[in-house]
Design a protein around this motif. Structure first.
Motif, mmCIF file in Angstrom:
data_model
loop_
_atom_site.group_PDB
_atom_site.id
_atom_site.type_symbol
_atom_site.label_atom_id
_atom_site.label_comp_id
_atom_site.label_asym_id
_atom_site.label_seq_id
_atom_site.Cartn_x
_atom_site.Cartn_y
_atom_site.Cartn_z
ATOM 1 N N ARG A 1 -36.344 -2.828 -7.877
ATOM 2 C CA ARG A 1 -36.506 -4.126 -7.216
ATOM 3 C C ARG A 1 -37.988 -4.405 -7.004
ATOM 4 O O ARG A 1 -38.799 -3.487 -6.965
ATOM 5 C CB ARG A 1 -35.795 -4.148 -5.869
ATOM 6 C CG ARG A 1 -34.292 -3.993 -6.006
ATOM 7 C CD ARG A 1 -33.643 -3.954 -4.639
ATOM 8 N NE ARG A 1 -33.697 -5.259 -4.013
ATOM 9 C CZ ARG A 1 -33.812 -5.455 -2.698
ATOM 10 N NH1 ARG A 1 -33.916 -4.439 -1.891
ATOM 11 N NH2 ARG A 1 -33.838 -6.684 -2.200
ATOM 12 N N LEU B 1 -40.596 -6.120 -4.390
ATOM 13 C CA LEU B 1 -40.670 -6.576 -3.003
ATOM 14 C C LEU B 1 -42.072 -7.062 -2.655
ATOM 15 O O LEU B 1 -43.061 -6.455 -3.067
ATOM 16 C CB LEU B 1 -40.287 -5.434 -2.056
ATOM 17 C CG LEU B 1 -38.985 -4.672 -2.365
ATOM 18 C CD1 LEU B 1 -38.803 -3.515 -1.381
ATOM 19 C CD2 LEU B 1 -37.786 -5.587 -2.325
ATOM 20 N N GLN C 1 -44.825 -7.328 5.988
ATOM 21 C CA GLN C 1 -43.946 -7.070 7.138
ATOM 22 C C GLN C 1 -42.488 -6.929 6.681
ATOM 23 O O GLN C 1 -41.773 -6.034 7.147
ATOM 24 C CB GLN C 1 -44.083 -8.199 8.176
ATOM 25 C CG GLN C 1 -43.297 -7.981 9.466
ATOM 26 C CD GLN C 1 -43.870 -6.878 10.354
ATOM 27 O OE1 GLN C 1 -45.038 -6.507 10.229
ATOM 28 N NE2 GLN C 1 -43.063 -6.357 11.260
ATOM 29 N N ALA C 2 -42.069 -7.780 5.747
ATOM 30 C CA ALA C 2 -40.694 -7.698 5.224
ATOM 31 C C ALA C 2 -40.483 -6.366 4.509
ATOM 32 O O ALA C 2 -39.416 -5.740 4.630
ATOM 33 C CB ALA C 2 -40.419 -8.870 4.287
ATOM 34 N N ILE C 3 -41.500 -5.905 3.768
ATOM 35 C CA ILE C 3 -41.399 -4.615 3.074
ATOM 36 C C ILE C 3 -41.254 -3.484 4.099
ATOM 37 O O ILE C 3 -40.383 -2.624 3.979
ATOM 38 C CB ILE C 3 -42.643 -4.359 2.191
ATOM 39 C CG1 ILE C 3 -42.679 -5.331 1.009
ATOM 40 C CG2 ILE C 3 -42.660 -2.911 1.686
ATOM 41 C CD1 ILE C 3 -43.967 -5.259 0.181
ATOM 42 N N GLU D 1 -40.270 -3.545 7.245
ATOM 43 C CA GLU D 1 -38.984 -3.597 7.953
ATOM 44 C C GLU D 1 -37.873 -3.075 7.041
ATOM 45 O O GLU D 1 -36.949 -2.389 7.488
ATOM 46 C CB GLU D 1 -38.668 -5.038 8.379
ATOM 47 C CG GLU D 1 -39.645 -5.613 9.392
ATOM 48 C CD GLU D 1 -39.069 -5.715 10.804
ATOM 49 O OE1 GLU D 1 -38.017 -5.100 11.068
ATOM 50 O OE2 GLU D 1 -39.695 -6.411 11.637
ATOM 51 N N HIS D 2 -37.964 -3.401 5.765
ATOM 52 C CA HIS D 2 -36.965 -2.940 4.799
ATOM 53 C C HIS D 2 -37.019 -1.418 4.655
ATOM 54 O O HIS D 2 -35.974 -0.752 4.639
ATOM 55 C CB HIS D 2 -37.206 -3.614 3.455
ATOM 56 C CG HIS D 2 -36.173 -3.266 2.416
ATOM 57 N ND1 HIS D 2 -34.861 -3.658 2.519
ATOM 58 C CD2 HIS D 2 -36.256 -2.549 1.267
ATOM 59 C CE1 HIS D 2 -34.172 -3.199 1.468
ATOM 60 N NE2 HIS D 2 -35.001 -2.532 0.699
ATOM 61 N N GLU E 1 -35.417 0.167 7.598
ATOM 62 C CA GLU E 1 -33.946 0.091 7.631
ATOM 63 C C GLU E 1 -33.298 1.005 6.604
ATOM 64 O O GLU E 1 -32.196 1.506 6.817
ATOM 65 C CB GLU E 1 -33.495 -1.356 7.396
ATOM 66 C CG GLU E 1 -33.864 -2.280 8.553
ATOM 67 C CD GLU E 1 -33.313 -3.694 8.405
ATOM 68 O OE1 GLU E 1 -32.775 -4.029 7.320
ATOM 69 O OE2 GLU E 1 -33.436 -4.465 9.373
ATOM 70 N N THR E 2 -33.986 1.238 5.477
ATOM 71 C CA THR E 2 -33.349 2.014 4.404
ATOM 72 C C THR E 2 -33.776 3.488 4.412
ATOM 73 O O THR E 2 -33.049 4.328 3.889
ATOM 74 C CB THR E 2 -33.679 1.395 3.019
ATOM 75 O OG1 THR E 2 -35.092 1.228 2.904
ATOM 76 C CG2 THR E 2 -33.013 0.030 2.874
ATOM 77 N N ALA F 1 -29.075 -4.537 4.092
ATOM 78 C CA ALA F 1 -30.535 -4.407 4.108
ATOM 79 C C ALA F 1 -31.215 -5.276 3.050
ATOM 80 O O ALA F 1 -32.283 -5.845 3.300
ATOM 81 C CB ALA F 1 -30.932 -2.937 3.931
ATOM 82 N N ASP F 2 -30.613 -5.408 1.863
ATOM 83 C CA ASP F 2 -31.253 -6.188 0.807
ATOM 84 C C ASP F 2 -31.382 -7.662 1.188
ATOM 85 O O ASP F 2 -32.416 -8.289 0.947
ATOM 86 C CB ASP F 2 -30.460 -6.052 -0.509
ATOM 87 C CG ASP F 2 -30.667 -4.689 -1.154
ATOM 88 O OD1 ASP F 2 -31.428 -3.870 -0.589
ATOM 89 O OD2 ASP F 2 -30.054 -4.436 -2.203
ATOM 90 N N ARG G 1 -31.286 -8.830 4.271
ATOM 91 C CA ARG G 1 -32.197 -8.902 5.423
ATOM 92 C C ARG G 1 -33.646 -8.943 4.943
ATOM 93 O O ARG G 1 -34.470 -9.712 5.466
ATOM 94 C CB ARG G 1 -32.011 -7.687 6.344
ATOM 95 C CG ARG G 1 -30.681 -7.676 7.052
ATOM 96 C CD ARG G 1 -30.417 -6.325 7.707
ATOM 97 N NE ARG G 1 -31.213 -6.116 8.896
ATOM 98 C CZ ARG G 1 -30.900 -6.573 10.096
ATOM 99 N NH1 ARG G 1 -29.804 -7.278 10.260
ATOM 100 N NH2 ARG G 1 -31.663 -6.327 11.127
ATOM 101 N N TYR G 2 -33.960 -8.119 3.937
ATOM 102 C CA TYR G 2 -35.296 -8.182 3.352
ATOM 103 C C TYR G 2 -35.586 -9.590 2.831
ATOM 104 O O TYR G 2 -36.666 -10.152 3.085
ATOM 105 C CB TYR G 2 -35.457 -7.158 2.215
ATOM 106 C CG TYR G 2 -36.557 -7.557 1.270
ATOM 107 C CD1 TYR G 2 -37.893 -7.408 1.630
ATOM 108 C CD2 TYR G 2 -36.263 -8.182 0.062
ATOM 109 C CE1 TYR G 2 -38.910 -7.839 0.800
ATOM 110 C CE2 TYR G 2 -37.273 -8.617 -0.777
ATOM 111 C CZ TYR G 2 -38.600 -8.450 -0.402
ATOM 112 O OH TYR G 2 -39.600 -8.899 -1.211
ATOM 113 N N ARG H 1 -36.384 -12.041 5.543
ATOM 114 C CA ARG H 1 -37.736 -11.860 6.102
ATOM 115 C C ARG H 1 -38.817 -12.275 5.111
ATOM 116 O O ARG H 1 -39.851 -12.806 5.486
ATOM 117 C CB ARG H 1 -37.929 -10.408 6.535
ATOM 118 C CG ARG H 1 -37.074 -10.057 7.753
ATOM 119 C CD ARG H 1 -37.383 -8.660 8.246
ATOM 120 N NE ARG H 1 -36.625 -8.362 9.452
ATOM 121 C CZ ARG H 1 -35.727 -7.376 9.547
ATOM 122 N NH1 ARG H 1 -35.478 -6.586 8.513
ATOM 123 N NH2 ARG H 1 -35.075 -7.176 10.678
#
Lengths: 225, 225
Positions: free
Chosen positions: A62, A64, A68-70, A72-73, A76-77, B88-89, B91-92, B95
């Motif tokens: 993927r 990305l 900040q989104a990266i 947070e991701h 979470e993962t 999670a995907d 949610r990313y 964001r």
């Protein structure tokens, strides 16, 4: 955790890239670093990120973007070790401080000092605007004071544990430290905080960065600065 | 849920305030709206938010700032109805798109059109810079095309359910629609998306906003625009 073909497209002195590099390293996610001259982007790069910015992370196939989104991701993962606390109030405080540094500190300080002194030269856009440099040099004092005020009450910026807020702040300050724009003598508590972050294994690759035309100052990689 | 003394300090045509207003309304959290001339801040206001920006939310005695941090906090503490998906995907992706609109769209479009045409006048900073207005008018086309590309593949911007990404985009576009800067005829799929958002009860207070010196155009509050 190791993903063989993971890649981070970055530039060494970008606070947004450094924030992602610190998060990846802390979570032991291995990536190949690829320097990207985003101001002169290749069509390939724009295909990866239509926003035309770094960092861009290729992770398990993927692509990305947005630091900040990266982060947070990744949190979470790959939850261990945690860079976000579990209670909602402190999570809010982490996100508020990330925005503080990536938005307000960036606008008032990083863009006025780093971008004027380094990025302009790298991009062939001429000399620093002394008005901006003066503004940034003045504003960084106010931000260091704010950090000292927080760190007088807390062990880390957002509370009692190290979080993404500390990495975000350290990402900006480490870029500015590379060009000797941080007065570490202003507040002992801020210097101690930076010394703690700086001595983490995740920080080591940042201390090895070298930018052509901008030799690393001696104190930059010194853990006893 | 009702908190008697909750307050949102805001300005009507701020996309960041609108994003928080939409989130609060969707989650049925009642707040008193207080207009804040943040460019001429009172000492009281700066005490509430040292960043000197709106929105500032006083919620159950706490003072919260930074729109994304506020919305994530509301999502975590008042989960119904959800504005973030669970996987999670996605949610990313939510964001990433929030950052896209609050950062890239804001810099290229909102600041070039809304701030030039409206904020400058309100703040007594003179007339719009026609170079900026021209730039913004040009760039909004590219962003509407990008939205159409996303909405050709998905029901909502980040996937199959409405999320904070849709509210973030709608917050920016609704401010620009107030000054008639959105060409809704460019893409039917974008117009349909906006019509869906616009007809939500949470959107109604935004459609009632009136800004002195800038009369509301007829199409702005019309659900059949």
């Amino acid at each position: 955790m190791t993903f063989a073909m993971n890649r981070l497209y970055h530039v060494p002195l970008s606070p947004f890239c450094r924030k992602v590099r610190l998060t990846l390293a802390e979570k032991k996610i291995e990536v190949e670093l690829v320097e990207e001259r985003y101001w002169d982007p290749s069509p390939d790069f724009l295909r990866r990120n239509p926003a035309g910015k770094v960092p861009v992370l290729r992770l398990e196939g993927r692509v990305l973007s947005e630091s900040q989104a990266i982060c947070e991701h990744l949190e979470e993962t790959v939850p261990q070790p945690p860079l976000m606390p579990r209670d909602a109030d402190t999570r809010y405080e982490v996100r508020r401080l990330c925005a503080w540094f990536d938005d307000k500190f960036h606008d008032e300080v990083t863009s006025k000092l780093l971008y004027e002194r380094v990025n302009k030269k790298l991009m062939g856009q001429g000399y620093p605007d002394s008005k901006n440099v003066k503004f940034g040099s003045n504003r960084i004092k106010y931000h260091l004071d704010y950090m000292a005020w927080l760190l007088d009450q807390r062990r880390w910026l957002a509370g009692d544990v190290m979080t993404l807020a500390d990495f975000t702040a350290a990402a900006h300050l480490s870029c500015l430290d590379y060009i000797s724009d941080v007065d570490w003598n202003r507040h002992a508590v801020v210097k101690d905080w930076y010394a703690k972050i700086k001595s983490r294994p995740a920080f080591r690759p940042l201390l090895a960065d070298q930018v052509p035309g901008f030799p690393q100052p001696a104190h930059y990689a010194d853990l006893d600065f």
